[in-house]
Design a protein around this motif. Structure first.
Motif, PDB file in Angstrom:
ATOM      1  N   TYR A  33       0.836  -1.073   0.000  1.00  0.00           N
ATOM      2  CA  TYR A  33      -0.197  -0.130  -0.053  1.00  0.00           C
ATOM      3  C   TYR A  33       0.842   1.271   0.149  1.00  0.00           C
ATOM      4  O   TYR A  33       1.689   1.256   0.571  1.00  0.00           O
ATOM      5  CB  TYR A  33      -1.172   0.072   1.314  1.00  0.00           C
ATOM      6  CG  TYR A  33      -1.808  -1.242   1.243  1.00  0.00           C
ATOM      7  CD1 TYR A  33      -2.951  -1.384   0.325  1.00  0.00           C
ATOM      8  CD2 TYR A  33      -1.655  -2.202   2.522  1.00  0.00           C
ATOM      9  CE1 TYR A  33      -3.544  -2.638   0.417  1.00  0.00           C
ATOM     10  CE2 TYR A  33      -2.546  -3.102   2.671  1.00  0.00           C
ATOM     11  CZ  TYR A  33      -3.434  -3.657   1.212  1.00  0.00           C
ATOM     12  OH  TYR A  33      -4.220  -4.571   1.381  1.00  0.00           O
TER      13      TYR A  33
ATOM     14  N   VAL B  23      -9.798   3.863   3.047  1.00  0.00           N
ATOM     15  CA  VAL B  23      -9.577   3.448   1.710  1.00  0.00           C
ATOM     16  C   VAL B  23      -7.980   3.099   1.684  1.00  0.00           C
ATOM     17  O   VAL B  23      -7.242   4.142   2.138  1.00  0.00           O
ATOM     18  CB  VAL B  23      -9.951   4.274   0.625  1.00  0.00           C
ATOM     19  CG1 VAL B  23      -9.618   4.029  -0.794  1.00  0.00           C
ATOM     20  CG2 VAL B  23     -11.631   4.711   0.847  1.00  0.00           C
TER      21      VAL B  23
ATOM     22  N   LEU C  27      -4.922  -1.611  -6.821  1.00  0.00           N
ATOM     23  CA  LEU C  27      -6.344  -1.944  -6.000  1.00  0.00           C
ATOM     24  C   LEU C  27      -6.726  -0.815  -5.219  1.00  0.00           C
ATOM     25  O   LEU C  27      -5.839  -0.106  -4.839  1.00  0.00           O
ATOM     26  CB  LEU C  27      -6.444  -3.324  -5.430  1.00  0.00           C
ATOM     27  CG  LEU C  27      -5.677  -3.323  -4.225  1.00  0.00           C
ATOM     28  CD1 LEU C  27      -6.449  -4.355  -3.427  1.00  0.00           C
ATOM     29  CD2 LEU C  27      -4.288  -4.139  -4.600  1.00  0.00           C
TER      30      LEU C  27
ATOM     31  N   GLU D 246      -8.561  -0.397  -2.038  1.00  0.00           N
ATOM     32  CA  GLU D 246      -8.842  -1.530  -0.983  1.00  0.00           C
ATOM     33  C   GLU D 246      -9.994  -0.794   0.119  1.00  0.00           C
ATOM     34  O   GLU D 246      -9.698   0.417   0.511  1.00  0.00           O
ATOM     35  CB  GLU D 246      -7.685  -2.208  -0.541  1.00  0.00           C
ATOM     36  CG  GLU D 246      -8.145  -3.342   0.543  1.00  0.00           C
ATOM     37  CD  GLU D 246      -8.629  -4.516   0.192  1.00  0.00           C
ATOM     38  OE1 GLU D 246      -9.997  -4.506   0.058  1.00  0.00           O
ATOM     39  OE2 GLU D 246      -8.295  -5.478  -0.109  1.00  0.00           O
ATOM     40  N   ILE D 247     -10.664  -1.485   0.914  1.00  0.00           N
ATOM     41  CA  ILE D 247     -11.346  -1.000   2.171  1.00  0.00           C
ATOM     42  C   ILE D 247     -10.620  -1.627   3.376  1.00  0.00           C
ATOM     43  O   ILE D 247     -10.804  -3.088   3.278  1.00  0.00           O
ATOM     44  CB  ILE D 247     -12.802  -1.249   1.911  1.00  0.00           C
ATOM     45  CG1 ILE D 247     -13.285  -0.310   0.768  1.00  0.00           C
ATOM     46  CG2 ILE D 247     -13.417  -0.571   3.123  1.00  0.00           C
ATOM     47  CD1 ILE D 247     -13.034   1.250   0.884  1.00  0.00           C
TER      48      ILE D 247
ATOM     49  N   PHE E 102     -10.976  -6.682   5.348  1.00  0.00           N
ATOM     50  CA  PHE E 102     -10.753  -5.743   4.011  1.00  0.00           C
ATOM     51  C   PHE E 102     -11.924  -6.304   3.081  1.00  0.00           C
ATOM     52  O   PHE E 102     -12.262  -7.156   2.914  1.00  0.00           O
ATOM     53  CB  PHE E 102      -9.258  -6.353   3.572  1.00  0.00           C
ATOM     54  CG  PHE E 102      -8.110  -6.081   4.402  1.00  0.00           C
ATOM     55  CD1 PHE E 102      -7.343  -4.814   3.989  1.00  0.00           C
ATOM     56  CD2 PHE E 102      -7.559  -6.766   5.395  1.00  0.00           C
ATOM     57  CE1 PHE E 102      -6.174  -4.638   4.620  1.00  0.00           C
ATOM     58  CE2 PHE E 102      -6.400  -6.334   5.889  1.00  0.00           C
ATOM     59  CZ  PHE E 102      -5.881  -5.266   5.518  1.00  0.00           C
ATOM     60  N   GLY E 103     -12.347  -4.921   2.626  1.00  0.00           N
ATOM     61  CA  GLY E 103     -13.415  -5.096   1.729  1.00  0.00           C
ATOM     62  C   GLY E 103     -14.632  -4.529   2.198  1.00  0.00           C
ATOM     63  O   GLY E 103     -14.997  -4.869   3.502  1.00  0.00           O
TER      64      GLY E 103
ATOM     65  N   LYS F 153     -17.081  -4.669  -3.547  1.00  0.00           N
ATOM     66  CA  LYS F 153     -16.378  -4.636  -2.198  1.00  0.00           C
ATOM     67  C   LYS F 153     -14.906  -4.088  -2.448  1.00  0.00           C
ATOM     68  O   LYS F 153     -14.260  -3.662  -1.332  1.00  0.00           O
ATOM     69  CB  LYS F 153     -16.264  -5.951  -1.618  1.00  0.00           C
ATOM     70  CG  LYS F 153     -17.722  -6.385  -1.308  1.00  0.00           C
ATOM     71  CD  LYS F 153     -17.801  -7.656  -0.548  1.00  0.00           C
ATOM     72  CE  LYS F 153     -19.154  -8.193  -0.176  1.00  0.00           C
ATOM     73  NZ  LYS F 153     -20.031  -8.163  -1.041  1.00  0.00           N
ATOM     74  N   ARG F 154     -14.234  -4.298  -3.576  1.00  0.00           N
ATOM     75  CA  ARG F 154     -12.813  -3.659  -3.940  1.00  0.00           C
ATOM     76  C   ARG F 154     -12.634  -3.512  -5.295  1.00  0.00           C
ATOM     77  O   ARG F 154     -13.561  -4.224  -6.073  1.00  0.00           O
ATOM     78  CB  ARG F 154     -11.699  -4.383  -3.262  1.00  0.00           C
ATOM     79  CG  ARG F 154     -11.501  -5.742  -3.804  1.00  0.00           C
ATOM     80  CD  ARG F 154     -10.026  -6.331  -3.399  1.00  0.00           C
ATOM     81  NE  ARG F 154     -10.208  -6.632  -1.716  1.00  0.00           N
ATOM     82  CZ  ARG F 154     -11.111  -7.387  -1.179  1.00  0.00           C
ATOM     83  NH1 ARG F 154     -11.914  -8.248  -1.577  1.00  0.00           N
ATOM     84  NH2 ARG F 154     -11.097  -7.282   0.181  1.00  0.00           N
TER      85      ARG F 154
END
Length: 299
Positions: A154, A170, A185, A187-188, A198-199, A213-214
Motif C-alpha cells: 500500500y 481506503v 487496487l 481496498e477498504i 478488508f473489503g 467490495k474492492r
C-alpha cells in the motif's frame, strides 16, 4: 502452508502491557540499531538472486521487525530510513500499515505485512497480514479478515469518517501479479470485534453493478498506471485502461492507459464511478515507485 501461518501468528502475537507516555531515549536507540539491521535484511530480500534466500531474508525481517515493534511506544518511531517496506500512517494516527513483497523466480509475488495500532499506553497491538491471494476466489466481491488477506503493497491511506456508525479507510495499493501483468487496487480496511477486515460494498460502478467490495485493475506489466487520491475533489482518480485493439478485450495482460481518466467520488460514504475526469493532480514520485519494484532496489 498451515505451519507457515502458525509461525507468522506466533511471531506477531504480543500481549505486553506497558505504561507511559512516550518513546524514551533508550528505546529510540534500540530502534535505530534495529532499523539498521532491517535495512540490510530488506536489501537482501529484494536483491538476492536466489529465491529461497530472498524468502529467508523475509522471515528474518519478520523476526527483527517484531523485536523492534515490541519496544514500548515503537509506534512513535517512523522507520523513515527503511525504504524497502512501505509504511503508511493513517492520517488520524490510529494505526499504521507496513507491507512488503518477495518476488518469485517466475515473476509472481508474495506479500507480507502487519497493522500496528497506536495504543495510548504503548502496548503493542498488531494484526498480522497473511497473503492468501492465490487461493481467494471472486476477490472483487468478497470480504476477508487480516489472516486471509488479498496481499498488496500500500502507498496511500484515506480515512472515511463521515459515516460515524461504520467508519473505514481506503487503501491504494500496488500488486505485482505475474511476469505479464501488474495489478493495482482500491481496498477498504475496517475494524470490528478485535479483527481487521478488508473489503466493503461501497463502490458503485453503475446501476447494474452496485456494491463492489474492492476495485482491482490489471494491466500490461510494461505499462505504468496512475492511481491516486484528489483530496480537494474528494475523489480517487486513475488511468482508464483499455486493450490496444477492441478484439483483445478481456486480455488484461495487454491493457494500458489510453490517456483518459476515470474516478470514484465520495458521496454519503459511498464511492460513485465517474468517467472521463479531468486530471487535476499530478502523479507523485511515491506513486511511481509502485509501478515497478525494481526501482526500489537501490533505495
Amino acid at each position: 502452508m498451515k505451519q507457515f501461518i502458525l509461525i507468522i501468528g506466533l511471531l506477531f502475537f504480543v500481549n505486553t502491557k506497558v505504561e507511559g507516555q512516550a518513546l524514551d531515549n533508550s528505546g529510540r536507540q534500540k530502534l535505530i540499531a534495529l532499523q539498521d539491521s532491517l535495512q540490510e535484511i530488506s536489501f537482501n530480500m529484494i536483491n538476492d538472486s536466489i529465491e529461497p534466500q530472498r524468502y529467508n531474508a523475509s522471515y528474518k525481517l519478520i523476526k527483527t521487525l517484531v523485536s523492534a515493534l515490541k519496544i514500548p511506544f515503537s509506534y512513535q518511531f517512523p522507520f523513515d530510513a527503511l525504504k524497502s517496506i512501505s509504511i503508511q500512517n493513517a492520517p488520524d494516527q490510529k494505526f499504521r500499515i507496513l507491507t512488503w513483497h518477495v518476488m518469485n523466480d517466475d515473476g509472481s509475488y508474495r506479500y507480507y505485512g502487519t497493522i500496528q495500532m497506536n495504543t495510548p499506553n504503548g502496548q503493542l497491538e498488531m494484526f498480522p497480514l497473511v497473503d492468501y491471494s492465490s487461493s481467494l476466489k471472486n476477490a472483487a466481491d468478497s470480504i476477508y479478515s487480516n489472516d486471509k488477506w488479498y496481499g498488496a503493497q500500500y502507498y496511500k491511506v484515506i480515512p472515511v469518517l463521515k459515516n460515524a456508525e461504520n467508519p473505514y479507510y481506503v487503501l491504494l495499493g500496488w500488486k505485482g501479479h505475474t511476469i505479464q501483468s501488474t495489478k493495482k487496487l482500491i481496498e477498504i480496511l475496517h475494524f470490528k470485534d478485535g479483527k481487521a477486515y478488508f473489503g466493503m460494498p461501497v463502490f458503485d460502478d453503475d446501476p447494474d453493478n452496485m456494491g463492489k467490495k474492492r476495485i482491482i485493475f490489471e494491466y500490461d506489466r510494461r505499462a505504468s498506471m496512475f492511481l491516486n487520491y484528489n483530496a480537494s475533489e474528494n475523489s480517487i482518480v486513475f488511468d482508464h485502461l483499455a486493450p490496444p485493439d477492441p478484439k483483445l478485450k478481456g486480455k488484461y495482460e495487454l491493457y494500458g492507459p489510453d490517456f483518459s481518466y476515470d474516478g470514484f467520488k465520495l458521496l454519503n460514504g459511498r464511492w460513485k464511478f465517474i468517467s472521463d475526469l479531468e486530471l487535476k493532480n499530478n502523479p507523485t514520485d511515491q506513486d511511481d515507485n509502485f509501478n515497478d519494484p525494481k526501482k526500489m532496489k537501490d533505495l
